[in-house]
Write a protein that holds these residues in place. Structure first.
Motif, short mmCIF file in Angstrom:
data_model
loop_
_atom_site.label_atom_id
_atom_site.label_comp_id
_atom_site.label_asym_id
_atom_site.label_seq_id
_atom_site.Cartn_x
_atom_site.Cartn_y
_atom_site.Cartn_z
N ILE A 105 0.85 -1.20 0.00
CA ILE A 105 0.00 0.00 0.00
C ILE A 105 0.88 1.25 0.00
O ILE A 105 0.65 2.19 -0.77
CB ILE A 105 -0.94 -0.01 1.22
CG1 ILE A 105 -2.01 -1.10 1.06
CG2 ILE A 105 -1.60 1.35 1.41
CD1 ILE A 105 -2.81 -1.41 2.31
N ALA A 106 1.91 1.24 0.84
CA ALA A 106 2.83 2.39 0.86
C ALA A 106 3.49 2.56 -0.50
O ALA A 106 3.63 3.69 -1.01
CB ALA A 106 3.89 2.19 1.95
N SER A 143 2.28 1.87 -3.33
CA SER A 143 1.32 2.35 -4.32
C SER A 143 1.27 3.87 -4.37
O SER A 143 0.74 4.45 -5.32
CB SER A 143 -0.07 1.77 -4.05
OG SER A 143 -0.68 2.42 -2.95
N PHE A 144 1.83 4.52 -3.35
CA PHE A 144 1.92 5.99 -3.37
C PHE A 144 3.20 6.45 -4.05
O PHE A 144 3.42 7.65 -4.22
CB PHE A 144 1.85 6.56 -1.95
CG PHE A 144 0.50 6.46 -1.34
CD1 PHE A 144 -0.48 7.41 -1.62
CD2 PHE A 144 0.17 5.40 -0.52
CE1 PHE A 144 -1.73 7.31 -1.08
CE2 PHE A 144 -1.08 5.29 0.03
CZ PHE A 144 -2.05 6.25 -0.25
N ARG A 145 4.08 5.52 -4.42
CA ARG A 145 5.35 5.88 -5.02
C ARG A 145 5.42 5.55 -6.50
O ARG A 145 6.26 6.08 -7.22
CB ARG A 145 6.50 5.15 -4.31
CG ARG A 145 6.54 5.34 -2.80
CD ARG A 145 6.86 6.75 -2.42
NE ARG A 145 8.14 7.20 -2.93
CZ ARG A 145 9.32 6.91 -2.39
NH1 ARG A 145 9.38 6.13 -1.31
NH2 ARG A 145 10.44 7.38 -2.90
N ALA A 196 0.30 1.30 -8.19
CA ALA A 196 -1.05 1.73 -7.81
C ALA A 196 -2.10 1.08 -8.71
O ALA A 196 -3.13 0.59 -8.24
CB ALA A 196 -1.18 3.26 -7.89
#
Lengths: 223, 223
Positions: free
Chosen positions: A113-114, A116-118, A123
């Motif tokens: 999940i973390a 997916s922000f990068r 994502a």
């Protein structure tokens, strides 16, 4: 269900391609939880997997490609939603699985999940992964309707998201420890809402299933 | 409500310290949404705000300190939850605010959530920010009880989280566009669940308020 993506090449179960893919993807999760997104590099994956870095670059191109394929492989695991004999039992067991995945140490789920922000590619793959999981969960609602626990039509996906989302919310958004009672409480609230008429599909509306390539937010979450 | 943190020094409304803080913090959000976490540096904040970099380093130390203070300042805005005259109306309006904050372009809220995966200090401040917002939202439930819409005791915070979490879930976790109907549907589901007996406090249990320094997950979400 579970088609592998082009980047990883055609899969021949048991063949060399499949073994290489397995070795490479097995290195992704541990590196991600151990060193974070910034420590997850193609070179590190090559070193840990024992696969030549030229092979990794050629097949997966970059970290986004590795994360995307790891998520596709994770989605290809034959998972099916809990089948306990009741709607509330199924949702409670599902929430228990979610909570365990988010609170175990280390949590690959939380690291993904973390990530997916990068990476917009990660994502997109995470969204596809979840769409597919929620699609499988429609079975929980179908069984409840067949047992007479719910009156159709019900928007199955909305019911299931209503049950799971408080668990994610506490752990991922609020960065707070979800209490041990949360999985059961959130499941019960969703069931009570459903029985009271929430999540009713309007007449003629499609079922709760969503296609994975249904248009979503245009902008990815990237940096 | 809304005490500023030590890092920013004592606030004297209208004084030089307050003006410097305002200028510095006003630069954080735009830099974050424009360049992402990696582009948010003390030097960039100093340049954009026109405040000397030595001052920024001294008072805020690093990006984590800047993000934390920006979140504290955001929490210090006198916000109060919607008051529409009904429980469902209040929750619907609240969800509408959440959805707007998460879908506007650019979304500082979404950028702050992404940053909370990069900085433990930002994660702690975001948790504190949200705890305080949810504490204020207890008023929605208190008013509903006073109007006779709900039978006490109700765990107010759980009810409100049940209403808001599907909106966050779609945008932040699923990376999907939340439909325009979602705020109202999620609010309605929470109200139906509450009326059917979800979120009942056990006898003698404390109210839905949570202290901001209540123990939460030991491990931050860091990289």
């Amino acid at each position: 269900m579970g088609t592998s993506r082009g980047a990883a090449g055609a899969r021949r179960p048991g063949g060399r391609t499949a073994r290489v893919r397995e070795k490479v993807l097995e290195a992704v999760g541990p590196l991600l939880v151990e060193y974070g997104f910034d420590g997850l590099t193609v070179d590190a994956v090559a070193a840990r997997s024992g696969v030549h870095r030229a092979t990794v670059y050629r097949r997966w191109r970059d970290v986004g490609g590795l994360l995307a394929d790891a998520l596709d492989a994770a989605g290809d695991d034959g998972w099916s939603p809990p089948d306990t004999g009741s709607l509330e039992g199924d949702l409670r067991a599902l929430n228990g699985e979610v909570q365990e995945a988010l609170t175990e140490e280390p949590s690959v789920a939380l690291a993904m999940i973390a990530a997916s922000f990068r990476s917009e590619e990660a994502a997109r793959s995470l969204r596809r992964f979840w769409e597919e999981r929620y699609d499988r969960c429609v079975a929980i609602v179908d069984r409840a309707v067949a047992r007479g626990e719910l009156e159709p039509p019900v928007e199955a996906r909305k019911l299931v998201v209503s049950s799971t989302s408080p668990v994610y919310h506490h752990r991922v958004l609020l960065h707070a420890a979800p209490g041990p009672e949360l999985p059961a409480e959130a499941a019960r609230a969703a069931v009570l809402a459903a029985r009271a008429g929430a999540f009713r599909s309007p007449p003629g509306a499609p079922s709760g299933r969503r296609s994975a390539d249904q248009p979503a937010a245009a902008a990815g979450p990237g940096t």
